[in-house]
Enzyme design. Structure first.
Site, PDB file in Angstrom:
ATOM      1  CG  HIS A 214       8.274  -6.603  -1.950  1.00  0.00           C
ATOM      2  ND1 HIS A 214       8.214  -7.038  -0.814  1.00  0.00           N
ATOM      3  CD2 HIS A 214       9.117  -5.108  -2.175  1.00  0.00           C
ATOM      4  CE1 HIS A 214       8.670  -6.088  -0.787  1.00  0.00           C
ATOM      5  NE2 HIS A 214       8.658  -4.974  -0.576  1.00  0.00           N
ATOM      6  CB  SER A 218       2.172  -0.431  -1.103  1.00  0.00           C
ATOM      7  OG  SER A 218       3.325  -0.438   0.084  1.00  0.00           O
ATOM      8  CE  LYS A 242       5.559   9.502   5.531  1.00  0.00           C
ATOM      9  NZ  LYS A 242       4.395  10.137   4.858  1.00  0.00           N
TER      10      LYS A 242
END
Ligand code: HEM
Lengths: 411, 258
Positions: A214, A218, A242
């Site tokens: 975090h 990503s 997702k």
């Protein structure tokens, strides 16, 4: 609306004393910006998290019925299988869950290798991943000892014998680990204790892994940095939904193994009670250790084998610096992409060698594959990075995903 | 999912299968191919054929029980293969179980009850070896899971006795059996035509007995198989529908994002 989602007075009361809701929201909610182009390979991390929770939950219930004693362990597992309500289901979930946990983590790691996720600024994130992998291996190894079948006993004997290779103090260290002069009751009891402990260590490591994630956010299939808000989508609801699809698929696959093929990934010899006087003809570890088992046996020297096997994992720590490419994602690296798939195949070859006895051609193939494993990191990574001409990178994630026009609009 | 991703996913899946298959292969012994049978318990909807498993129990108790224990199976488990509770009690009462100590501190024998395990033919492993030329007849409770090939292996073994091929030396008291690892087994051929007289009138050929007792031993090793298959089918249907719903939700949420 600084705290979206904190809608009731009770939530507000809690939030001002412990900002748990904004913490969740910043972690996996609407305020965590995520590259919009993440594909399903990025679901494997959260799937591994689900697998860990599943192991802990099923493991805690198994531990209520299991007896960590050399004379009773095998019987207690049969008691779970036959007499405990849905004990068979718990045990098959735990055993097959461990296998699928490794499948998820292996795919997760190869994802990182392919898309260059270990490269700056994600080195620490990568390191915590390797530590989790090491802790998982220790946990699974000790878990496999618990049913106290023939493979439990002899697998434990082979693996703990590796410690005798340590110069000078090897014998003493091994005796200390065993709690005696061979694998026996005391070994089983301490393995149970550690097998119960380590998953919680993994849990803590997972938090550090996520904390680092975090902070650097990503990576993504294009391997380029996020440049504007247009490149991202909020984690919730886009990636929560997702990931749910990924969880669904994971559980369907797990259910197949648990209900229709529960012993396939195990070894039949583990349904024979441990017997120190009878050595099974082939001692093989669980499938997820086979590539490393092949590396262990690639050299005729015990210490050499142990060093190589450890090295095979430890080398992962330094690949952020062995990889000299300026581009992260193999999508834009025509030469490296080929080498990546060769590496994957090489890993499968090592697994196949690990499953076979070390004789004849298997030895030669095992040595070549072991050499190639290391060459991939030590030679291919730096050299290809220097000489390869990467394909041109897109201007931004948004430009690549939404088309140039809408990206321009946004800028 | 793009076509490319599906391709990669299937490669990954195939790779996993290859890996686990090679592990299974490594586990397998040598020996000729197993005489695979079309068992009623095969496949995702498989169940035990009650009549067959009951006949198998008869073979076990009249033939195999002379040498092999079955310590994880209790008389109380017999209703699961179609015996009535009264029948199971009557079967149990034909055997004796040790109990005690009584008020005088003595162990004593009493008729077996449903909660008792199938009695062992020998007091301990040493006694078992002493009566079997030094070889130990293994407990059969888990044999159908403890050998590669499971019930097919047990069947092939029972039907696998033959004269040793030319030049094969068979030791005194041993028997040639190509399916047994090492081909020399201390157990004499246990099933023969009309070795038992089936209660249900089925012709008791050696082949029939071998099949029946193999099916019985599969039940002994995996008594929850039917439950597992039943729960599995329901769980599978539920999970597949749930996953499709998740996917539809995801598509809906993502619609405005492209
Ligand atoms: C990282 C998480 C974990 C992994 C990878 C793992 C792996 C394994 C494996 C491979 C086995 C042997 C399976 C078998 O053949 O039965 C096992 C058994 C066992 N595990 Fe775990 N485990 C994990 C977490 C836990 C936790 C948290 C507990 C308890 C709190 C636990 C309790 C047990 C028990 C009691 C057994 C023996 C019973 C059995 O044979 O099924 N495990 N574990």
């Amino acid at each position: 609306m600084s705290n979206p989602g904190v809608t009731t007075q009770v939530m507000q009361w809690v939030e001002t004393r412990l900002p748990i809701f904004s913490f969740i929201n910043h972690s996996v909610g609407t305020e965590y910006p995520t590259p919009r182009n993440l594909n399903y390979w990025w679901s494997l991390g959260s799937i591994a998290g689900v697998a860990l929770v599943l192991q802990i939950v099923t493991g805690i219930v198994l531990a209520m019925h299991y007896v960590p004693h050399a004379d009773m362990a095998f019987d207690s597992v049969e008691h779970i299988m036959r007499d405990v309500n849905y004990g068979w289901m718990l045990r098959y979930m735990h055993a097959n869950g461990a296998s699928l946990f490794f499948v998820a983590v292996y795919i997760h790691m190869f994802r990182g290798l392919y898309f260059g996720s270990y490269k700056a600024p994600r080195e620490l994130l990568w390191w915590f991943g390797i530590l989790i992998f090491l802790a998982m291996m220790a946990t699974a190894f000790m878990g496999y000892v618990l049913p106290w079948g023939q493979m439990s006993f002899w697998g434990a004997t082979v693996i703990t014998n590796m410690f005798t290779a340590i110069p000078v103090v090897g014998e003493a260290v091994t005796t200390w680990l065993w709690g005696g002069y061979s694998v026996a009751g005391p070994t089983l009891q301490r393995f149970f204790s550690l097998h119960y402990l380590l998953p919680f260590v993994i849990f803590a490591l997972m938090f550090l892994h996520l904390w680092a994630l975090h902070t650097s956010k990503s990576n993504n299939p294009l391997g380029i940095d996020v440049k504007s808000e247009k490149d991202t989508l909020p984690f919730h609801p886009y990636f929560t939904t997702k990931d749910l699809v990924g969880f669904g698929v994971f559980f369907v696959i797990l259910a197949y193994w648990v209900f229709f093929n529960p012993n396939y990934m195990g070894h039949p010899d583990n349904y024979i009670p441990a017997n120190p006087l009878v050595t099974p003809p082939h001692i093989v570890p669980e499938w997820y250790f086979l590539p490393f088992y092949a590396i262990l046996r690639a050299v005729p020297d015990k210490l050499g084998g142990v060093v190589l096997m450890l090295g095979a994992i430890l080398i992962l720590f330094v690949i952020p610096w062995l990889d000299t490419s300026r581009v992260r994602s193999a999508t834009f690296r025509p030469v490296y992409k080929g080498f990546f798939w060769i590496f994957v195949v090489n890993g499968l070859v090592l697994g196949w060698i690990g499953a076979n006895p070390p004789e004849g051609a298997y030895i030669i193939i095992g040595r070549i594959a072991t050499a190639y494993y290391f060459a991939h990191f030590i030679l291919v990574m730096p050299i290809v990075g220097w000489f390869e001409k990467p394909k041109p990178l897109p201007d931004s994630i948004a430009a690549a995903v939404l088309g140039d026009d809408s990206a321009k609009e946004a800028n | 999912m793009s076509l490319n991703m599906i391709k990669k996913a299937s490669v990954t899946l195939a790779a996993t299968l290859v890996l686990s298959a090679s592990a299974a292969l490594a586990a397998g012994g040598g020996g000729p191919a197993l005489k695979t049978q079309n068992w009623s318990f095969n496949g995702p909807t498989g169940t035990f054929d009650r009549a067959q498993v009951q006949r198998g129990y008869q073979v076990y108790s009249e033939v195999c029980a002379g040498c092999h224990s079955l310590k994880y199976v209790r008389f109380g488990n017999l209703p699961a293969i179609g015996f009535s509770e009264a029948e199971a009690k009557a079967i149990a009462a034909e055997f004796e179980a040790e109990d005690g100590p009584d008020d005088d501190g003595e162990m004593f024998m009493r008729p077996a009850r449903l909660s008792d395990a199938m009695p062992s033919p020998f007091a301990n492993d040493k006694a078992a070896r002493a009566s079997n030329n030094g070889a130990l007849p293994p407990d059969l409770s888990l044999i159908a899971k403890a050998r590669v090939g499971g019930a097919d292996y047990v069947y092939s073994l029972l039907m696998g006795y033959s004269d040793a091929p030319e030049g094969h030396e068979v030791a005194e008291g041993m028997n040639y059996n190509a399916w047994f690892p090492g081909t020399q087994i201390a157990m004499a051929p246990p099933v023969s035509d009309d070795g038992v007289e089936y209660a249900d009138g089925t012709a008791a050929t050696a082949d029939q007995q071998a099949k029946d007792v193999s099916a019985f031993l599969m039940w002994a090793a995996e008594p929850k198989l039917e439950d597992r298959h039943r729960t599995g089918l329901k769980t599978m249907i539920f999970l597949i529908i749930l996953t499709i719903l998740f996917w539809l939700v995801k598509r809906r949420v993502w619609k405005d994002a492209h």
